[in-house]
Design a protein around this motif. Structure first.
Motif, PDB file in Angstrom:
ATOM      1  N   GLU A 133       0.910  -1.171   0.030  1.00 39.30           N
ATOM      2  CA  GLU A 133      -0.090  -0.128  -0.074  1.00 39.30           C
ATOM      3  C   GLU A 133       0.821   1.042  -0.126  1.00 39.30           C
ATOM      4  O   GLU A 133       0.438   2.293  -0.598  1.00 39.30           O
ATOM      5  N   SER A 137       0.931   4.217  -2.818  1.00 36.96           N
ATOM      6  CA  SER A 137       0.836   5.796  -2.394  1.00 36.96           C
ATOM      7  C   SER A 137       1.916   6.418  -2.974  1.00 36.96           C
ATOM      8  O   SER A 137       1.570   7.459  -3.408  1.00 36.96           O
ATOM      9  N   ARG A 146      -0.727  11.703  -0.126  1.00 36.65           N
ATOM     10  CA  ARG A 146      -0.059  11.049   0.823  1.00 36.65           C
ATOM     11  C   ARG A 146      -0.202  11.236   2.225  1.00 36.65           C
ATOM     12  O   ARG A 146      -0.672  10.623   3.149  1.00 36.65           O
ATOM     13  N   HIS A 149      -3.967  10.900   3.384  1.00 44.93           N
ATOM     14  CA  HIS A 149      -4.117   9.385   3.665  1.00 44.93           C
ATOM     15  C   HIS A 149      -3.656   9.248   5.027  1.00 44.93           C
ATOM     16  O   HIS A 149      -4.649   8.415   5.626  1.00 44.93           O
ATOM     17  N   GLU A 153      -6.203   8.064   8.012  1.00 43.36           N
ATOM     18  CA  GLU A 153      -5.840   6.705   8.585  1.00 43.36           C
ATOM     19  C   GLU A 153      -5.605   6.848  10.029  1.00 43.36           C
ATOM     20  O   GLU A 153      -5.905   5.977  10.752  1.00 43.36           O
ATOM     21  N   TYR A 209     -10.173  15.616  -2.282  1.00 40.23           N
ATOM     22  CA  TYR A 209      -9.451  14.630  -2.822  1.00 40.23           C
ATOM     23  C   TYR A 209      -8.179  15.043  -3.314  1.00 40.23           C
ATOM     24  O   TYR A 209      -6.928  14.596  -3.582  1.00 40.23           O
TER      25      TYR A 209
END
Length: 211
Positions: A133, A137, A146, A149, A153, A209
């Motif tokens: 993953e 990324s 990144r 994310h 997370e 996004y």
């Protein structure tokens, strides 16, 4: 304390005591190197307290965080099995206590408790999946993607980022500079997407996004 480690949590008290008797403990100050990339050591390490990161570096001195460890995480199992050189440097981020189990001692113990091997294999597969993953990324997301994310997370149900990352730590995790991370944070804060207070970051609304 090893009963709190997922790898050993299924063992009875007697087996835990036997394993702890085989191990030695070391205390490391903040920013101490526990393992050097390229080392030939083959011990298994269990972090009893504190926090550490696994780093890969290049000839230009840049670093990328490839893994993070907290209390009762363990590391070093790859070289433990294949006896190859260490593939990353592990450095403490705060004062830490580590339990170190030598390979030969652990193999003798596993011979009596071979179900541990399945737990180690599962842990290796989890790390492999995470590495895949991370490669994806780095290959397909820009620095903002990144960073977003990582924030998503690590946020809890209220949007609070559970760990207090410094901007340099985040830069090392996304393969960028601290200045770039600072600029992205400033823009996200100005846009009302995040809030920063006393070193704590809270995600206020869904991150875009692209930014």
């Amino acid at each position: 304390m090893l009963e709190n480690v997922d790898l050993f949590s299924h063992l009875n008290a007697g087996a835990i005591a036997e394993l702890e008797a085989l191990a030695r403990r070391r205390v490391f100050a903040k920013n101490s190197v526990v393992i050097n990339e390229g080392d030939d050591s083959d011990s298994l390490y269990v972090l009893l307290s504190g926090r550490a990161v696994a780093l890969r570096g290049d000839d230009a001195g840049r670093q990328l965080v490839v893994n993070r460890f907290g209390p009762f995480d363990y590391f070093g199992e790859m070289s433990f099995f294949d006896r190859g050189a260490r593939c990353a440097t592990v450095m403490t981020k705060e004062p830490s206590e580590v339990m170190i189990i030598a390979r030969n001692d652990f193999l003798a113990f596993v011979a009596q408790h071979n179900d541990i091997l399945w737990k180690v294999i599962h842990a290796l597969l989890v790390k492999l999946r995470k590495a895949t993953e991370q490669i994806e990324s780095l290959a397909f997301l820009d620095v903002y993607g990144r960073l977003a994310h990582i924030l998503v997370e690590n946020q809890d149900a209220r949007g609070v980022i559970r760990e207090k990352f410094t901007q340099q730590e985040l830069a090392d995790m996304v393969g960028s500079s601290r200045e770039t991370v600072s600029r992205i944070f400033n823009e996200l804060e100005a846009g009302g997407f995040i809030q920063r207070e006393k070193g704590r970051v809270t995600v206020l609304k869904k991150l875009p996004y692209k930014f």
